[in-house]
Motif scaffolding. Sequence first.
Motif, PDB file in Angstrom:
ATOM      1  N   ARG A  17       0.554  -1.093  -0.115  1.00 53.75           N
ATOM      2  CA  ARG A  17       0.368   0.259   0.200  1.00 53.75           C
ATOM      3  C   ARG A  17       0.587   1.190   0.000  1.00 53.75           C
ATOM      4  O   ARG A  17      -0.148   1.986  -0.379  1.00 53.75           O
ATOM      5  CB  ARG A  17      -0.807  -0.305   1.622  1.00 53.75           C
ATOM      6  N   GLY A  18       1.990   1.066   0.172  1.00 55.31           N
ATOM      7  CA  GLY A  18       2.974   2.515   0.575  1.00 55.31           C
ATOM      8  C   GLY A  18       3.394   2.753  -1.000  1.00 55.31           C
ATOM      9  O   GLY A  18       3.328   4.070  -1.255  1.00 55.31           O
ATOM     10  N   ILE A  19       3.036   1.846  -2.128  1.00 59.83           N
ATOM     11  CA  ILE A  19       3.301   2.545  -3.576  1.00 59.83           C
ATOM     12  C   ILE A  19       2.593   3.722  -3.686  1.00 59.83           C
ATOM     13  O   ILE A  19       2.516   4.447  -4.310  1.00 59.83           O
ATOM     14  CB  ILE A  19       3.515   1.387  -3.940  1.00 59.83           C
ATOM     15  N   ALA A  20       1.388   3.859  -2.910  1.00 59.09           N
ATOM     16  CA  ALA A  20       0.291   4.323  -3.566  1.00 59.09           C
ATOM     17  C   ALA A  20       0.750   5.828  -2.973  1.00 59.09           C
ATOM     18  O   ALA A  20       1.023   6.885  -4.093  1.00 59.09           O
ATOM     19  CB  ALA A  20      -0.756   4.476  -2.386  1.00 59.09           C
ATOM     20  N   ALA A  21       1.681   6.652  -2.102  1.00 57.18           N
ATOM     21  CA  ALA A  21       1.880   7.676  -1.212  1.00 57.18           C
ATOM     22  C   ALA A  21       3.148   7.926  -2.501  1.00 57.18           C
ATOM     23  O   ALA A  21       3.217   9.218  -3.090  1.00 57.18           O
ATOM     24  CB  ALA A  21       2.767   7.404   0.008  1.00 57.18           C
ATOM     25  N   VAL A  22       4.089   7.257  -3.215  1.00 59.32           N
ATOM     26  CA  VAL A  22       4.817   7.031  -4.113  1.00 59.32           C
ATOM     27  C   VAL A  22       4.533   7.946  -5.477  1.00 59.32           C
ATOM     28  O   VAL A  22       5.211   8.999  -6.579  1.00 59.32           O
ATOM     29  CB  VAL A  22       6.169   5.962  -4.146  1.00 59.32           C
ATOM     30  N   LEU A  23       2.983   6.818  -5.878  1.00 62.19           N
ATOM     31  CA  LEU A  23       2.616   7.014  -6.718  1.00 62.19           C
ATOM     32  C   LEU A  23       1.946   8.796  -7.064  1.00 62.19           C
ATOM     33  O   LEU A  23       1.917   9.313  -8.179  1.00 62.19           O
ATOM     34  CB  LEU A  23       1.432   6.405  -7.380  1.00 62.19           C
ATOM     35  N   MET A  24       1.572   8.995  -5.618  1.00 59.04           N
ATOM     36  CA  MET A  24       1.259   9.850  -5.802  1.00 59.04           C
ATOM     37  C   MET A  24       2.002  10.906  -5.906  1.00 59.04           C
ATOM     38  O   MET A  24       1.650  12.358  -6.246  1.00 59.04           O
ATOM     39  CB  MET A  24       0.519   9.884  -4.206  1.00 59.04           C
ATOM     40  N   GLU A  25       3.462  11.459  -5.003  1.00 55.83           N
ATOM     41  CA  GLU A  25       4.710  12.211  -5.195  1.00 55.83           C
ATOM     42  C   GLU A  25       4.831  12.213  -7.165  1.00 55.83           C
ATOM     43  O   GLU A  25       5.329  13.237  -7.027  1.00 55.83           O
ATOM     44  CB  GLU A  25       5.411  11.554  -4.770  1.00 55.83           C
TER      45      GLU A  25
END
Length: 68
Positions: A17-25
């Motif tokens: 789920r942490g990949i979501a933050a990467v994608l948003m950045e």
Amino acid sequence: MEITKQTTMGEMLEYNRGIAAVLMECGMHCVGCPASIGETLEEACAVHGLNADDVLAEIEEYLANEAE
């Protein structure tokens, strides 16, 4: 799990789920959109005008740091 440009958004987020933050950045703010779940990383990047190789590199860096 190996993440590639052909990995779907849903597969990536289910894996980590942490990949979501990467994608948003990176500028992909529709991570939670139901329509995006079936798109590949490459397709999602194309829709947002992002370079898929650059986004994939960011995801790989995030996952490498998580493993440490």
